[in-house]
Design an enzyme around this catalytic site. Structure first.
Site, PDB file in Angstrom:
ATOM      1  N   LYS A 114       0.878  -1.414   0.044  1.00 16.76           N
ATOM      2  CA  LYS A 114      -0.349   0.088  -0.300  1.00 16.76           C
ATOM      3  C   LYS A 114       0.994   1.377   0.267  1.00 16.76           C
ATOM      4  O   LYS A 114       1.877   1.748   0.642  1.00 16.76           O
ATOM      5  CB  LYS A 114      -1.091  -0.476   1.122  1.00 16.76           C
ATOM      6  CG  LYS A 114      -2.287   1.018   1.146  1.00 16.76           C
ATOM      7  CD  LYS A 114      -3.068   0.953   2.348  1.00 16.76           C
ATOM      8  CE  LYS A 114      -4.438   1.962   2.051  1.00 16.76           C
ATOM      9  NZ  LYS A 114      -3.542   3.398   2.413  1.00 16.76           N
ATOM     10  N   ARG A 135      -8.395  11.973  -5.758  1.00 16.15           N
ATOM     11  CA  ARG A 135      -9.664  11.450  -5.841  1.00 16.15           C
ATOM     12  C   ARG A 135     -10.547  12.137  -4.395  1.00 16.15           C
ATOM     13  O   ARG A 135     -12.139  11.586  -4.910  1.00 16.15           O
ATOM     14  CB  ARG A 135      -9.051  10.219  -4.805  1.00 16.15           C
ATOM     15  CG  ARG A 135     -10.106   9.421  -3.613  1.00 16.15           C
ATOM     16  CD  ARG A 135      -9.878   8.699  -2.079  1.00 16.15           C
ATOM     17  NE  ARG A 135     -10.807   7.611  -2.402  1.00 16.15           N
ATOM     18  CZ  ARG A 135     -11.637   8.485  -1.253  1.00 16.15           C
ATOM     19  NH1 ARG A 135     -10.671   9.390  -0.232  1.00 16.15           N
ATOM     20  NH2 ARG A 135     -12.409   7.951  -0.673  1.00 16.15           N
ATOM     21  N   CYS A 419      24.300  31.777  12.425  1.00 10.73           N
ATOM     22  CA  CYS A 419      25.801  32.062  12.398  1.00 10.73           C
ATOM     23  C   CYS A 419      25.652  33.577  10.547  1.00 10.73           C
ATOM     24  O   CYS A 419      25.236  32.627   9.782  1.00 10.73           O
ATOM     25  CB  CYS A 419      26.869  31.359  12.150  1.00 10.73           C
ATOM     26  SG  CYS A 419      28.614  32.162  11.656  1.00 10.73           S
TER      27      CYS A 419
HETATM   28 ZN   LIG Z   1      30.152  30.726  12.170  1.00  5.46          ZN
END
Ligand SMILES: [Zn+2]
Length: 481
Positions: A114, A135, A419
């Protein structure tokens, strides 16, 4: 466009679209041109595609239920697209087969996978694909022909001798593609797709079919709904569909006894981890098409088929550590490291924890007993943390980048910490790895290990350096021959 800017623009577009849609449809008093409306809708769709985490159910792009701005037409299915009754045990399967045998004493069954995806109907007239639809509720679906046409494994033409053919299949996203997109979403600090099924559904119901095309969807056709050709068994129809160029349900087996059926269900269950696609069970169907007609359907389900659902596998283990990595866009990603456990056929010892909010919500602390499972049987995830050790505290992401030591920032409206140092070594490294990877330039032989050597030897600092590499430099590396 930056995330925060996109968020503002999306909010603006949504309110404009809703306001104008109301004027047009409810008050019959439009103040803008249709083309202007369409342009805004198009811009909104593009932004939501670029920032999937900003997509919400109530967006005007998602109003498909007959709302006026829907680009999907309604389709009334000629035959009801039924869903299946579920079985969870051997006993449920036996109860099903004995009910069938009451009507059909020598019943023969087909057991197949399935597929976990989105159910669609493909309609062919005189050998040409004329329509693809979802569907929906089984009676009415959406016309997604344009999107269906982008799926490479769906033939646009078949044997022209076939006047009418309607086949039902499951559109899915291969695991490999899913993992690649999720990695991309994580690197961009977006909320990743939850599982391959969500990814397939979201990709297929795109207003812009070119987005669907990029998602590399595939299909397994599992039932011939109507045809001008006549067949006597289900396995014959699958063989026929296969000969017409369709991808059909893999591993379909004809079984007689309950023992044979259960053995096949177990075999499919054991094969799950190694499959290229996700499954959410096994289907047991009556093979003879005339016998199916004898059994018919209840008002909910066909009486001739049942879906076996495998129990979700969850394991408890000890959280040993949380490592914090830096992605190529600078996003800090915490990863749980735990005592290895066996899950869905593989050994698992790590799971991504996404961000600080995710950790806070579950109060995850090092030393905890954590419950691990595989989302969609692929990606390990922690779903619970318990048994906090005395003196332990909720894990906190660092204030400084673990790679370059610069302070990290939380951009407004973002859950991730980043960062933002353009010289951050780990970001540079990840960028080069990404550039060479399969999803991008697909440079053969330039994997992470080779890239690390290039960086360590000072040959490469950024992507542009890859173009000035010489044979002499490469030959000094021990991974390159
Ligand atoms: Zn860094």
């Amino acid at each position: 466009m930056e995330f925060s800017e996109a968020k503002k623009r999306i909010a603006f577009l949504r309110s404009e679209l809703e306001y104008n849609s109301k004027l047009y449809y409810e008050l019959d008093a439009p103040v803008i041109e249709d083309t202007e409306y369409d342009a805004m809708l198009k811009e909104l769709t593009a932004l939501e595609n670029e920032f999937p985490s900003l997509l919400s159910e109530d967006s005007p792009t998602q109003h498909v239920g007959g709302a006026a701005n829907s680009q999907f037409k309604k389709v009334t299915h000629a035959l009801k697209m039924e869903s299946l009754q579920n079985a969870f045990s051997k006993e449920d399967i036996s109860a099903f087969t004995s009910r069938v045998r009451e009507a059909v004493p020598n019943a023969e069954f087909v057991v197949e996978q399935k597929i976990d995806g989105l159910s669609v109907l493909l309609e062919y007239k005189n050998g040409r694909l004329v329509r693809g639809s979802t569907r929906g509720d089984g009676i009415t679906g959406e016309d997604i022909t344009e999107n269906i046409m982008t799926i490479k494994s769906i033939p646009h033409r078949i044997d022209s001798g076939v006047e009418l053919l309607e086949a039902r299949g499951e559109v899915f996203m291969p695991k490999e593609v899913f993992l690649r997109i999720v990695e991309e979403q994580q690197a961009n600090g977006e909320t990743p797709f939850k599982n391959p099924r969500n990814a397939a559904a979201g990709s297929l119901r795109q207003k812009n079919a070119s987005v669907t095309a990029e998602r590399e969807l595939d299909i397994f056709v599992f039932n011939l709904e109507r045809s001008s050709n006549t067949f006597s068994t289900h396995s014959e129809t699958l063989d026929f569909l296969k000969a017409q160029g369709f991808h059909v349900s893999p591993m379909y087996t004809v079984c007689k006894t309950d023992d044979e059926i259960m053995a096949q269900i177990e075999l499919i269950g054991e094969s799950r981890a190694g499959l290229s696609h996700d499954i959410d069970g096994a289907v047991v169907k009556l093979n003879s098409l005339s016998e199916r007609r004898v059994l018919g359907s209840t008002n909910k389900f066909p009486r001739w088929a049942i879906a076996f659902k495998y129990p979700p596998e969850t394991k408890e283990t000890t959280l040993l550590d949380i490592e914090v990595g830096v992605g190529r866009t600078g996003v800090l990603t915490p990863t749980a490291v735990f005592e290895p456990v066996q899950l869905a056929g593989t050994t698992v010892s790590r799971a991504v924890l996404h961000n600080q909010d995710f950790i806070d919500e579950m109060d995850i602390r090092i030393g905890d007993t954590v419950s691990v499972r595989k989302a969609g049987d692929i990606i390990p995830e922690i779903i619970r943390a318990a048994n906090h050790k005395e003196g332990s505290v909720t894990f906190k992401l660092p204030h400084d980048c673990p790679s370059c030591g610069e302070p990290v920032v939380r951009l407004s409206d973002e859950v991730a910490l980043r960062c933002v140092n353009p010289e951050c070594p780990e970001q540079k490294r990840r960028n080069i790895i990404h550039f060479a990877s399969k999803g991008a330039m697909n440079i053969d032989g330039l994997g992470p290990a080779t890239i690390d050597q290039l960086i360590d030897n000072g040959f490469v600092d950024g992507i542009s350096d890859l173009f000035s590499l010489t044979k002499e430099k490469l030959l000094t590396l021990d991974k390159v021959k």
